[in-house]
Design an enzyme around this catalytic site. Structure first.
Site, PDB file in Angstrom:
ATOM      1  N   CYS A 155      -2.611   5.376   5.105  1.00  9.56           N
ATOM      2  CA  CYS A 155      -4.060   5.543   5.187  1.00  9.56           C
ATOM      3  C   CYS A 155      -4.475   5.854   6.625  1.00  9.56           C
ATOM      4  CB  CYS A 155      -4.756   4.278   4.710  1.00  9.56           C
ATOM      5  SG  CYS A 155      -4.472   2.882   5.804  1.00  9.56           S
TER       6      CYS A 155
ATOM      7  N   ASP B 199       2.757   2.435   2.420  1.00  8.80           N
ATOM      8  CA  ASP B 199       2.811   3.118   3.715  1.00  8.80           C
ATOM      9  C   ASP B 199       4.222   3.077   4.306  1.00  8.80           C
ATOM     10  OD1 ASP B 199       0.137   3.317   3.410  1.00  8.80           O
ATOM     11  OD2 ASP B 199      -0.429   2.010   5.072  1.00  8.80           O
TER      12      ASP B 199
ATOM     13  N   CYS C 150      -2.509  -2.917   8.695  1.00  5.31           N
ATOM     14  CA  CYS C 150      -2.084  -1.651   9.306  1.00  5.31           C
ATOM     15  C   CYS C 150      -1.712  -1.869  10.769  1.00  5.31           C
ATOM     16  CB  CYS C 150      -3.206  -0.608   9.248  1.00  5.31           C
ATOM     17  SG  CYS C 150      -3.696  -0.198   7.573  1.00  5.31           S
TER      18      CYS C 150
ATOM     19  N   CYS D  43       0.822  -1.213   0.000  1.00  7.83           N
ATOM     20  CA  CYS D  43       0.000   0.000   0.000  1.00  7.83           C
ATOM     21  C   CYS D  43       0.851   1.257   0.000  1.00  7.83           C
ATOM     22  CB  CYS D  43      -1.010   0.006   1.139  1.00  7.83           C
ATOM     23  SG  CYS D  43      -0.511  -0.811   2.620  1.00  7.83           S
TER      24      CYS D  43
END
Lengths: 208, 136
Positions: B64, B39, B107, B37
Site C-alpha cells: 500500500c 506486502d 507499515c 496485508c
C-alpha cells in the site's frame, strides 16, 4: 452458561444449555462461536448444517421474542443475536474459520512480524510481483503473459486450498498446535497469492 | 482513508527505488513481508567497509501507499548514516514523520524490520569476509 453453570433466574443447573432446562430462561450467551452454535470445534464444518443451525438459533434468540421477558433476558437476546451473526459470518467461510480457530488457540493472526514468514516465500512473492510489474509496464503485447500468470496463480491457489483441506482434516483428527502452525503458514501464502491474483485480474479487466 | 501529504509525496515520487548487486560483499539485503496485508518489501544498503557509512540505499516495495512511503523515507534517512546509527531508526520516527494513522503503523514496523534485516545481512557478510581473510 453462567460461570457457576446455574440459571440466573431459577438457580437450577443449566448443564451448559443456552436455555435453562428447568425454567427455559435464556442464559448469558458464550462469546465462543462454536459454543454458541453448539458445534464441535472442527475445522471441517458441514456448511449446510451450520446454516440450518444459524437460522434456527436466529429465530429462537430474536429480540422480538423477548419483549415481554425480564430485562436480563432482553439484553442476553441482543448479545446472543449479535455474537450469532458474527459467528455465522466467520464460520461459514473456511479461511475466516481457520483464522478464528488459530486466534482462539493463541496464535497471533493480525500482528505477525516478518520473522513468521519463511524467507523463501517472501523471495517467491517478490519475484512474482516483479514479473507482474514488468508485464504491466508494457502494452497489449503483455496480455498473453498476464493470462499465463493468471492461470499460474489460479493453479497455485487451487494447490493452497487443497493443502488447507488436508490440514483441516489433520487438525480435526488430532487437534494440536502442529497442524495449526502449519495452517498459519499456508494461510499467509494464500493471502499473498490472493493479492497477486487480484492484481492480475484488475490488469486483465480494464475499467474496474 | 486520506493519506498525509508526505505519504503522497513519497508514493508519487518514491526515492531510491531499485536494487543493488546482492552478491556484492558490501551490500546488505533485507526482505520482509506483512502476511496479513500481503506486502513485501526489499531494502538494500551499500556500506563503505572502511568507514561503516551507508553510501547507497535502495528499496522495492509491493504494497500500500504507506508501506511504499515508509520504505522510501527509510532509504532517504539511511544515506550517510553509519550502520550503528541506522539501527537507531525506530518505526515511531517514521510514523511521526509521515503522520501515519494507527491502522498503518505496521507499515512503519515493516520498514524498521527491513532496515534491521539489511544491516544484519551486511554484518553477516562482513564477518565471513574477515574470517576468510584471517584464515588465508
Amino acid at each position: 452458561m453462567s460461570a457457576a453453570g446455574h440459571c440466573w433466574q431459577c438457580n437450577q443447573s443449566t448443564s451448559g444449555q443456552l436455555f435453562c432446562p428447568a425454567c427455559n430462561s435464556l442464559q448469558p450467551p458464550p462469546n465462543d462461536y462454536y459454543a454458541l452454535l453448539g458445534l464441535e470445534r472442527k475445522l471441517n464444518l458441514n456448511t449446510q448444517a451450520l446454516q440450518q443451525r444459524f437460522y434456527e438459533l436466529s429465530r429462537r434468540l430474536h429480540p422480538d421474542r423477548f419483549m415481554q421477558r425480564p430485562v436480563e433476558e432482553r439484553q442476553y437476546s441482543l448479545d446472543a443475536s449479535s455474537i450469532l451473526n458474527d459467528a455465522y459470518r466467520t464460520l461459514k467461510d473456511p479461511v475466516k474459520r481457520a483464522q478464528y480457530v488459530l486466534k482462539q488457540a493463541g496464535f497471533d493472526v493480525g500482528e505477525q512480524r516478518s520473522k513468521d514468514v519463511p524467507p523463501e516465500l517472501l523471495e517467491e512473492v517478490f519475484e512474482l510481483n516483479m514479473a507482474l510489474e514488468e508485464m504491466r509496464g508494457g502494452d497489449n503485447s503483455a496480455r498473453p503473459q498476464l493470462e499465463q500468470a493468471e492461470s499460474n496463480f489460479t493453479r497455485m491457489m487451487t494447490d493452497v486450498d487443497r493443502q488447507l483441506e488436508s490440514l483441516f482434516e489433520k487438525y480435526d483428527r488430532s487437534p494440536s498446535r502442529d497442524p495449526l502452525s502449519e495452517l498459519r503458514g499456508v494461510l499467509n501464502r494464500r493471502k499473498y497469492i490472493q493479492n497477486l491474483l487480484d492484481e492480475v485480474h484488475a490488469e486483465l479487466t480494464p475499467d474496474t | 482513508m486520506a493519506y498525509s501529504n508526505k505519504v503522497l509525496d513519497h508514493y508519487n515520487n518514491p526515492r531510491n527505488v531499485g536494487s543493488l548487486d546482492k552478491s556484492d560483499p558490501n551490500v546488505g539485503t533485507g526482505m520482509v513481508g506483512a502476511p496479513e496485508c500481503g506486502d513485501v518489501m526489499k531494502l538494500q544498503v551499500k556500506v563503505n567497509p572502511e568507514t561503516g557509512v551507508i553510501e547507497d540505499a535502495k528499496f522495492k516495495t509491493f504494497g500500500c501507499g504507506s508501506a511504499i512511503a515508509s520504505s522510501s523515507l527509510a532509504t532517504e534517512w539511511l544515506h550517510g548514516k553509519t550502520v550503528d546509527e541506522a539501527l537507531q531508526i525506530k518505526n515511531t520516527d517514521i510514523v511521526n514523520e509521515l503522520s501515519l494513522p494507527p491502522v498503518k503503523i505496521h507499515c512503519s514496523v515493516l520498514a524498521e524490520d527491513a532496515i534491521k534485516a539489511a544491516i544484519s545481512d551486511y554484518k553477516k557478510k562482513a564477518a565471513t569476509k574477515s574470517e576468510a581473510v584471517a584464515s588465508s
